[in-house]
Write an enzyme that holds these catalytic residues in place. Structure first.
Site, mmCIF file in Angstrom:
data_model
loop_
_atom_site.group_PDB
_atom_site.id
_atom_site.type_symbol
_atom_site.label_atom_id
_atom_site.label_comp_id
_atom_site.label_asym_id
_atom_site.label_seq_id
_atom_site.Cartn_x
_atom_site.Cartn_y
_atom_site.Cartn_z
ATOM 1 N N ASP A 124 0.816 -1.237 0.000
ATOM 2 C CA ASP A 124 0.000 0.000 0.000
ATOM 3 C C ASP A 124 0.840 1.275 0.000
ATOM 4 O O ASP A 124 0.542 2.224 -0.722
ATOM 5 C CB ASP A 124 -0.902 0.111 1.236
ATOM 6 C CG ASP A 124 -1.554 -1.165 1.647
ATOM 7 O OD1 ASP A 124 -1.164 -2.239 1.156
ATOM 8 O OD2 ASP A 124 -2.454 -1.094 2.493
ATOM 9 N N ALA A 216 11.666 -5.818 2.461
ATOM 10 C CA ALA A 216 11.198 -5.875 3.854
ATOM 11 C C ALA A 216 11.324 -7.275 4.475
ATOM 12 O O ALA A 216 11.738 -7.421 5.618
ATOM 13 C CB ALA A 216 9.754 -5.387 3.930
HETATM 14 O O1 PLI Z 1 5.947 0.475 7.666
HETATM 15 P P1 PLI Z 1 7.177 0.911 6.912
HETATM 16 O O2 PLI Z 1 7.073 2.301 6.412
HETATM 17 O O3 PLI Z 1 8.445 0.654 7.659
HETATM 18 O O4 PLI Z 1 7.291 -0.045 5.616
HETATM 19 C C1 PLI Z 1 6.391 0.016 4.578
HETATM 20 C C2 PLI Z 1 6.325 -1.321 3.882
HETATM 21 C C3 PLI Z 1 6.954 -1.468 2.684
HETATM 22 N N1 PLI Z 1 6.929 -2.663 2.034
HETATM 23 C C4 PLI Z 1 6.289 -3.751 2.525
HETATM 24 C C5 PLI Z 1 6.303 -5.020 1.751
HETATM 25 C C6 PLI Z 1 5.623 -3.655 3.733
HETATM 26 O O5 PLI Z 1 5.011 -4.740 4.212
HETATM 27 C C7 PLI Z 1 5.620 -2.409 4.448
HETATM 28 C C8 PLI Z 1 4.925 -2.250 5.681
HETATM 29 N N2 PLI Z 1 4.100 -3.205 6.121
HETATM 30 C C9 PLI Z 1 3.264 -3.132 7.161
HETATM 31 C C10 PLI Z 1 3.144 -1.957 8.056
HETATM 32 C C11 PLI Z 1 2.431 -4.303 7.401
HETATM 33 O O6 PLI Z 1 1.663 -4.311 8.398
HETATM 34 O O7 PLI Z 1 2.526 -5.269 6.622
#
Ligand code: PLI
Length: 467
Positions: A124, A216
């Site tokens: 997202d 990530a």
């Molecule tokens: O929450 P951040 O800004 O450190 O990272 C954003 C983010 C980027 N890429 C991917 C694949 C993610 O899964 C992501 C954040 N994911 C969250 C917050 C989750 O609940 O999956």
């Protein structure tokens, strides 16, 4: 059995105070039946996200005490830079406080109206950062990834024919970079194979396009390659990771996942000139390039986390714990996205509650009932999250699947907690016919799932007075 045994001892504990179902009912009514509005202390087992919720090791906490808080040139930056360089292979390492900042810095610099960014599936925040800069975010998920019941090894792969076609259709000049999200979070935490990464890298380089990873959950992806892809059993996880990134030109990283820290991230790139432009922007929005919005101690904890996350014992347990939860549910006839991905189980709420149509939010009903009955918080990923009025037609949209994600924090919950989660879901499944649909009472114009208030159908008036 061995793969399920926790490869750690517990040295510090955080007590959880368990409140009963009546108190939970009051808490969720006060929150307008929106799980984001609960106080965390009202939750027994919190599976809202695996992001920033990890438990750090004694080694990481020891690193915290070694923080050098100099404004410029602190020693932890150099340790962090050397670690990222060794593992990921990119020479320009730009720290920032979380993954979406890395995305923001990158897309502010390379995206613009009329341009297109392909990805296997954009997360997202990645999509939002691409679109905020006027470019189009295109998902090119492989066919296997679209079938929730198909058991296949690498359902996170990119459709390489679709990538070739997109490049031919829009032209290389319109594509500033190709992204690959490993593992594929929006696609259910499914891994991407080395063969697919290699093929996408080959296409990109043949056309002179940079390939940037959203890294990530890179270590979980490498573990799946180690376990499932022929030829990788005898390689170390570090070797697999190094090979994965060797096919690309950079990565964005939310270290809140596979960095095993509560806050942190980075952007790493091969391109020196692009990195210089981004470092100048970094100084404006995050800070000097040797701290990038973080304390020196945070950089040290990240550097140590990136090594720990490559340990086979850690990864075996990590992925095994998620798989074990999935197996218990499947055995009891609960429908989930199969096979389980690396960081979460996705309940198929559409099949769990076939009597509730999408516009009555079966996923939200399931998630709220699971909280009230057992104190477990998951998150709806379905029509409540992605629905709402189509900006072009004004019609209410329906999500492709009605899901509830149960994301498992790293090293936080024991297998007994997970057994409790499984038993709670199975108990709810047994009385699924009694669960009712929901209705939105109030919603903001964007990202409604964070703040909308709802009620169960038939209880609208009562909810209005309580909320
Ligand atoms: O929450 P951040 O800004 O450190 O990272 C954003 C983010 C980027 N890429 C991917 C694949 C993610 O899964 C992501 C954040 N994911 C969250 C917050 C989750 O609940 O999956």
């Amino acid at each position: 059995m061995e793969k399920y045994v926790e490869p750690f001892k517990i040295k510090v504990v955080e007590p959880i105070k368990v409140i009963g179902p009546e108190a939970r009912q009051k808490a969720i009514a006060r929150s307008g039946y929106n799980l984001f509005k609960l106080h965390a202390e009202e939750i027994y087992i919190d599976l809202l996200t695996d992001s920033g919720t990890s438990a750090m090791s004694d080694n990481q906490w020891a690193g915290i005490m070694m923080g050098d808080e100099s404004y410029a040139g602190g020693r932890n930056y150099f340790h962090f830079e050397e670690t990222v360089h060794d593992i990921f292979g990119f020479q320009n390492v730009i720290p920032c406080h979380q993954g979406r900042v890395a995305e923001n810095l990158l897309f502010q610099t390379i995206a613009a109206p009329g341009l297109v960014i392909p990805n296997n599936s954009h997360f997202d925040t990645t999509r939002a950062n691409v679109e905020m800069n006027g470019a189009e975010a295109v998902d090119l998920l492989c066919a296997e990834g679209q079938d929730p019941h198909l058991v296949a090894s690498f359902k996170g792969n990119m459709d390489v024919d679709a990538l070739e076609k997109l490049i031919a259709d829009v032209g290389v000049d319109k594509i500033p970079a190709v992204m690959m999200t490993i593992t594929n979070n929006s696609g259910g935490g499914q891994p991407v194979s080395m063969a697919n990464i290699r093929a996408v890298g080959e296409i990109c380089h043949r056309h002179g396009l940079p390939l940037i990873f959203d890294a990530a959950r890179f270590a979980e992806n490498a573990w799946f390659i180690h376990q499932r892809e022929p030829g990788y059993r005898d390689k170390s996880i570090l070797e697999i990771v190094q090979e994965m990134f060797s096919y690309g030109d950079g990565c964005t990283m939310s270290a809140k996942k596979d960095g095993l820290v509560n806050m942190g991230g980075f952007l790493a790139l091969r391109d020196d000139a692009l990195s210089e432009r981004i470092r100048n922007l970094l100084i404006l929005v995050e800070g000097f390039p040797t701290y990038g919005g973080l304390a020196g101690r945070d950089l040290e904890a990240m550097a140590r986390g990136f090594r720990e996350v490559l340990e086979p014992d850690y990864l075996r347990f990590r992925v095994g714990q998620v798989e074990m939860l999935g197996e218990q549910l499947v055995e009891a006839g609960v429908s989930i996205l199969e096979p389980p991905g690396g960081h979460a189980i996705y309940l198929n709420a559409g099949e769990f509650l076939p009597h509730i149509p999408p516009q009555e939010f079966p996923g939200q009903s399931l998630a709220v009932n699971l909280y009230v009955e057992s104190g477990i918080r998951g998150v709806e990923i379905g029509t409540f999250m992605f629905g709402g009025a189509d900006p072009k037609t004004g019609e209410n949209r329906t999500a492709r699947l009605e899901l509830v994600r149960l994301a498992i924090p790293r090293r936080v919950y024991t297998n007994m907690h997970m057994n409790f989660v499984a038993q709670s879901i199975i108990a709810l499944h047994e009385k699924r016919d009694t669960l009712r649909g929901m209705k939105i009472l109030k919603q903001p114009p964007f990202l409604r799932h964070f703040s909308a208030t709802l009620s169960f159908l038939g209880e609208e008036a009562a909810s209005r007075t309580q909320a």
